[in-house]
Design a protein around this motif. Structure first.
Motif, PDB file in Angstrom:
ATOM      1  N   ASP A   1     -23.083  30.957 -79.537  1.00 59.17           N
ATOM      2  CA  ASP A   1     -23.595  30.071 -80.222  1.00 59.17           C
ATOM      3  C   ASP A   1     -24.395  29.267 -79.564  1.00 59.17           C
ATOM      4  OD1 ASP A   1     -23.624  28.623 -83.231  1.00 59.17           O
ATOM      5  OD2 ASP A   1     -23.282  27.043 -81.476  1.00 59.17           O
ATOM      6  N   PRO A   2     -25.855  28.888 -80.181  1.00 61.62           N
ATOM      7  CA  PRO A   2     -26.872  28.075 -79.558  1.00 61.62           C
ATOM      8  C   PRO A   2     -26.439  26.794 -78.888  1.00 61.62           C
ATOM      9  CG  PRO A   2     -27.884  29.233 -81.086  1.00 61.62           C
ATOM     10  CD  PRO A   2     -26.555  29.602 -81.220  1.00 61.62           C
ATOM     11  N   ALA A   3     -25.702  26.255 -79.958  1.00 62.55           N
ATOM     12  CA  ALA A   3     -24.916  24.792 -79.536  1.00 62.55           C
ATOM     13  C   ALA A   3     -23.914  24.963 -78.566  1.00 62.55           C
ATOM     14  CB  ALA A   3     -24.541  24.127 -80.806  1.00 62.55           C
ATOM     15  N   ALA A   4     -23.144  25.888 -78.506  1.00 64.83           N
ATOM     16  CA  ALA A   4     -22.295  26.109 -77.705  1.00 64.83           C
ATOM     17  C   ALA A   4     -22.698  26.241 -76.208  1.00 64.83           C
ATOM     18  CB  ALA A   4     -21.323  27.243 -77.714  1.00 64.83           C
ATOM     19  N   ARG A   5     -24.026  26.994 -76.198  1.00 62.20           N
ATOM     20  CA  ARG A   5     -24.445  27.397 -74.801  1.00 62.20           C
ATOM     21  C   ARG A   5     -25.171  26.079 -74.336  1.00 62.20           C
ATOM     22  NH1 ARG A   5     -28.155  31.868 -73.051  1.00 62.20           N
ATOM     23  NH2 ARG A   5     -29.670  31.104 -71.854  1.00 62.20           N
ATOM     24  N   VAL A   6     -26.026  25.151 -75.232  1.00 58.73           N
ATOM     25  CA  VAL A   6     -26.491  23.911 -74.576  1.00 58.73           C
ATOM     26  C   VAL A   6     -25.353  22.922 -74.321  1.00 58.73           C
ATOM     27  CG1 VAL A   6     -27.364  21.851 -75.501  1.00 58.73           C
ATOM     28  CG2 VAL A   6     -28.343  24.000 -75.962  1.00 58.73           C
ATOM     29  N   ARG A   7     -24.191  22.770 -74.813  1.00 52.78           N
ATOM     30  CA  ARG A   7     -23.085  22.211 -74.383  1.00 52.78           C
ATOM     31  C   ARG A   7     -22.706  22.525 -73.118  1.00 52.78           C
ATOM     32  NH1 ARG A   7     -20.423  18.201 -75.915  1.00 52.78           N
ATOM     33  NH2 ARG A   7     -20.944  18.442 -78.420  1.00 52.78           N
ATOM     34  N   LEU A   8     -22.385  24.008 -73.157  1.00 47.73           N
ATOM     35  CA  LEU A   8     -21.750  24.506 -71.643  1.00 47.73           C
ATOM     36  C   LEU A   8     -22.937  24.250 -70.767  1.00 47.73           C
ATOM     37  CD1 LEU A   8     -19.933  26.624 -70.452  1.00 47.73           C
ATOM     38  CD2 LEU A   8     -21.590  28.322 -70.896  1.00 47.73           C
ATOM     39  N   LEU A   9     -24.144  24.472 -70.744  1.00 47.40           N
ATOM     40  CA  LEU A   9     -25.037  24.545 -69.760  1.00 47.40           C
ATOM     41  C   LEU A   9     -25.455  23.009 -69.264  1.00 47.40           C
ATOM     42  CD1 LEU A   9     -27.568  27.098 -70.533  1.00 47.40           C
ATOM     43  CD2 LEU A   9     -25.498  27.348 -68.936  1.00 47.40           C
ATOM     44  N   LEU A  10     -25.171  22.094 -70.180  1.00 48.75           N
ATOM     45  CA  LEU A  10     -25.360  20.551 -69.953  1.00 48.75           C
ATOM     46  C   LEU A  10     -24.245  20.303 -69.040  1.00 48.75           C
ATOM     47  CD1 LEU A  10     -26.921  19.212 -72.943  1.00 48.75           C
ATOM     48  CD2 LEU A  10     -28.209  19.563 -70.865  1.00 48.75           C
ATOM     49  N   GLU A  11     -22.875  20.564 -69.463  1.00 48.14           N
ATOM     50  CA  GLU A  11     -21.747  20.133 -68.810  1.00 48.14           C
ATOM     51  C   GLU A  11     -21.811  20.574 -67.334  1.00 48.14           C
ATOM     52  OE1 GLU A  11     -19.411  18.211 -69.655  1.00 48.14           O
ATOM     53  OE2 GLU A  11     -19.459  17.993 -71.927  1.00 48.14           O
ATOM     54  N   LEU A  12     -22.232  21.736 -67.305  1.00 48.04           N
ATOM     55  CA  LEU A  12     -22.022  22.334 -65.958  1.00 48.04           C
ATOM     56  C   LEU A  12     -23.079  21.616 -65.035  1.00 48.04           C
ATOM     57  CD1 LEU A  12     -21.884  26.313 -66.641  1.00 48.04           C
ATOM     58  CD2 LEU A  12     -20.177  24.957 -65.482  1.00 48.04           C
ATOM     59  N   ALA A  13     -24.268  21.441 -65.609  1.00 44.88           N
ATOM     60  CA  ALA A  13     -25.460  20.794 -64.865  1.00 44.88           C
ATOM     61  C   ALA A  13     -24.843  19.439 -64.247  1.00 44.88           C
ATOM     62  CB  ALA A  13     -26.569  20.647 -65.434  1.00 44.88           C
ATOM     63  N   ALA A  14     -24.172  18.705 -65.216  1.00 42.84           N
ATOM     64  CA  ALA A  14     -23.777  17.415 -65.002  1.00 42.84           C
ATOM     65  C   ALA A  14     -22.561  17.380 -63.677  1.00 42.84           C
ATOM     66  CB  ALA A  14     -23.162  16.849 -66.290  1.00 42.84           C
ATOM     67  N   LEU A  15     -22.176  18.627 -63.447  1.00 44.88           N
ATOM     68  CA  LEU A  15     -21.028  18.622 -62.403  1.00 44.88           C
ATOM     69  C   LEU A  15     -21.773  18.594 -60.934  1.00 44.88           C
ATOM     70  CD1 LEU A  15     -19.022  21.801 -63.404  1.00 44.88           C
ATOM     71  CD2 LEU A  15     -18.080  19.338 -63.494  1.00 44.88           C
ATOM     72  N   ARG A  16     -22.807  18.563 -60.936  1.00 45.22           N
ATOM     73  CA  ARG A  16     -23.681  18.652 -59.609  1.00 45.22           C
ATOM     74  C   ARG A  16     -23.739  17.252 -59.027  1.00 45.22           C
ATOM     75  NH1 ARG A  16     -28.552  22.531 -61.360  1.00 45.22           N
ATOM     76  NH2 ARG A  16     -27.103  23.944 -62.301  1.00 45.22           N
ATOM     77  N   ALA A  17     -23.629  16.958 -57.845  1.00 46.97           N
ATOM     78  CA  ALA A  17     -23.358  15.887 -57.161  1.00 46.97           C
ATOM     79  C   ALA A  17     -24.934  15.144 -57.417  1.00 46.97           C
ATOM     80  CB  ALA A  17     -23.425  15.836 -55.663  1.00 46.97           C
ATOM     81  N   ASP A  18     -24.813  13.970 -57.722  1.00 46.74           N
ATOM     82  CA  ASP A  18     -26.185  12.909 -57.706  1.00 46.74           C
ATOM     83  C   ASP A  18     -26.938  13.048 -58.778  1.00 46.74           C
ATOM     84  OD1 ASP A  18     -25.456  11.845 -55.334  1.00 46.74           O
ATOM     85  OD2 ASP A  18     -26.839  13.600 -54.345  1.00 46.74           O
ATOM     86  N   VAL A  19     -26.578  14.142 -59.629  1.00 49.60           N
ATOM     87  CA  VAL A  19     -27.338  14.193 -60.992  1.00 49.60           C
ATOM     88  C   VAL A  19     -27.250  13.169 -62.052  1.00 49.60           C
ATOM     89  CG1 VAL A  19     -27.540  15.483 -63.192  1.00 49.60           C
ATOM     90  CG2 VAL A  19     -27.436  16.841 -60.959  1.00 49.60           C
ATOM     91  N   GLU A  20     -28.475  12.525 -62.253  1.00 53.51           N
ATOM     92  CA  GLU A  20     -28.216  11.471 -63.362  1.00 53.51           C
ATOM     93  C   GLU A  20     -29.040  11.834 -64.471  1.00 53.51           C
ATOM     94  OE1 GLU A  20     -29.414   7.593 -61.665  1.00 53.51           O
ATOM     95  OE2 GLU A  20     -29.017   8.695 -59.542  1.00 53.51           O
ATOM     96  N   GLY A  21     -30.137  12.950 -64.290  1.00 55.47           N
ATOM     97  CA  GLY A  21     -31.093  13.170 -65.544  1.00 55.47           C
ATOM     98  C   GLY A  21     -31.071  14.727 -65.783  1.00 55.47           C
ATOM     99  N   LEU A  22     -31.004  15.090 -67.020  1.00 55.72           N
ATOM    100  CA  LEU A  22     -30.900  16.422 -67.459  1.00 55.72           C
ATOM    101  C   LEU A  22     -32.374  16.865 -68.353  1.00 55.72           C
ATOM    102  CD1 LEU A  22     -27.300  15.965 -68.729  1.00 55.72           C
ATOM    103  CD2 LEU A  22     -27.789  17.321 -66.938  1.00 55.72           C
ATOM    104  N   VAL A  23     -32.894  17.967 -67.856  1.00 52.76           N
ATOM    105  CA  VAL A  23     -34.082  18.571 -68.615  1.00 52.76           C
ATOM    106  C   VAL A  23     -33.810  19.723 -68.889  1.00 52.76           C
ATOM    107  CG1 VAL A  23     -36.684  19.211 -68.253  1.00 52.76           C
ATOM    108  CG2 VAL A  23     -35.769  17.226 -67.012  1.00 52.76           C
ATOM    109  N   LEU A  24     -33.726  19.772 -70.461  1.00 50.63           N
ATOM    110  CA  LEU A  24     -33.152  21.042 -71.153  1.00 50.63           C
ATOM    111  C   LEU A  24     -34.724  21.721 -71.808  1.00 50.63           C
ATOM    112  CD1 LEU A  24     -30.994  22.821 -72.356  1.00 50.63           C
ATOM    113  CD2 LEU A  24     -30.891  21.015 -74.394  1.00 50.63           C
ATOM    114  N   VAL A  25     -34.705  22.794 -71.439  1.00 50.93           N
ATOM    115  CA  VAL A  25     -36.128  23.687 -71.793  1.00 50.93           C
ATOM    116  C   VAL A  25     -35.629  24.591 -72.961  1.00 50.93           C
ATOM    117  CG1 VAL A  25     -37.768  25.193 -70.745  1.00 50.93           C
ATOM    118  CG2 VAL A  25     -36.837  23.333 -69.339  1.00 50.93           C
TER     119      VAL A  25
END
Length: 202
Positions: free
Chosen positions: A129-153
């Motif tokens: 599902d598109p919403a599940a995809r967005v949540r999954l990929l944002l959660e994964l990106a947020a795991l990375r050290a020093d990440v304070e911003g997220l640009v979703l394309v």
């Protein structure tokens, strides 16, 4: 953190003059049409591409290195989108490795359970599902050290209701991230109507 993208342009037609901004604790939406432009704008806004005109500033200064370190580029076609036939578990395991965690199937399954997405573990990511995809990929990106911003394309390219992924983007903003979503004009119209209706009820 505040990142201001001011009158940027790339090439003759890759990206016409565009301005936007995003900052800690807020979700912003900017429109970019055509197949290529959302990715180009995402690369620019996350410090991964030089511009031919305009400026990209972080907290008032030009520092692409700082932007790259502090901003994750999420689901950009060709650049950072996962292969559609890879299972969700496989995508998670790879991202856990990038985040310095154990990239095992067990660790991936446990992490998915923690965020309530264990039911999709065995599915190809192109089929979720598109919403599940967005949540999954944002959660994964947020795991990375020093990440304070997220640009979703271009989350709207996967279909579904724009308000689904917009609510998720706002949740991440409420968690303290600076969130920029790049989408089409139809999504902008739907989200503006939603935001106006929500504001009217306050």
């Amino acid at each position: 953190m505040r990142i201001v993208v001011d009158a940027v342009a790339k090439g003759r037609s890759a990206l016409p003059e565009t301005s936007t901004a995003y900052e800690t604790g807020a979700a912003s939406l900017v429109v970019a049409e055509t197949e290529q432009r959302p990715t180009v704008l995402g690369l620019v806004a996350s410090g991964r591409m030089k511009v031919d005109a305009g400026t990209v500033l972080i907290d008032g200064r030009a520092d692409r290195g700082a932007i790259r370190r502090r901003v994750a580029l999420v689901d950009a076609p060709v650049v950072s989108e996962p292969e559609p036939n890879v299972t969700v578990t496989g995508v998670v395991a790879e991202e856990l490795m990038f985040a310095g965690r154990a990239p095992t199937p067990f660790a991936a399954a446990r992490w998915l359970e923690q965020i309530g997405l264990e039911a999709i573990a065995g599915l190809p990511i192109g089929n979720i599902d598109p919403a599940a995809r967005v949540r999954l990929l944002l959660e994964l990106a947020a795991l990375r050290a020093d990440v304070e911003g997220l640009v979703l394309v271009a989350p709207d390219r996967h279909g579904g209701e724009p308000l689904g992924w917009w609510r998720i983007a706002r949740e991440f903003a409420e968690r303290g991230y600076a969130v920029l979503v790049i989408a089409g004009s139809a999504s902008r119209t739907a989200i503006d109507s939603f935001d106006e209706a929500e504001e009217a009820t306050r």
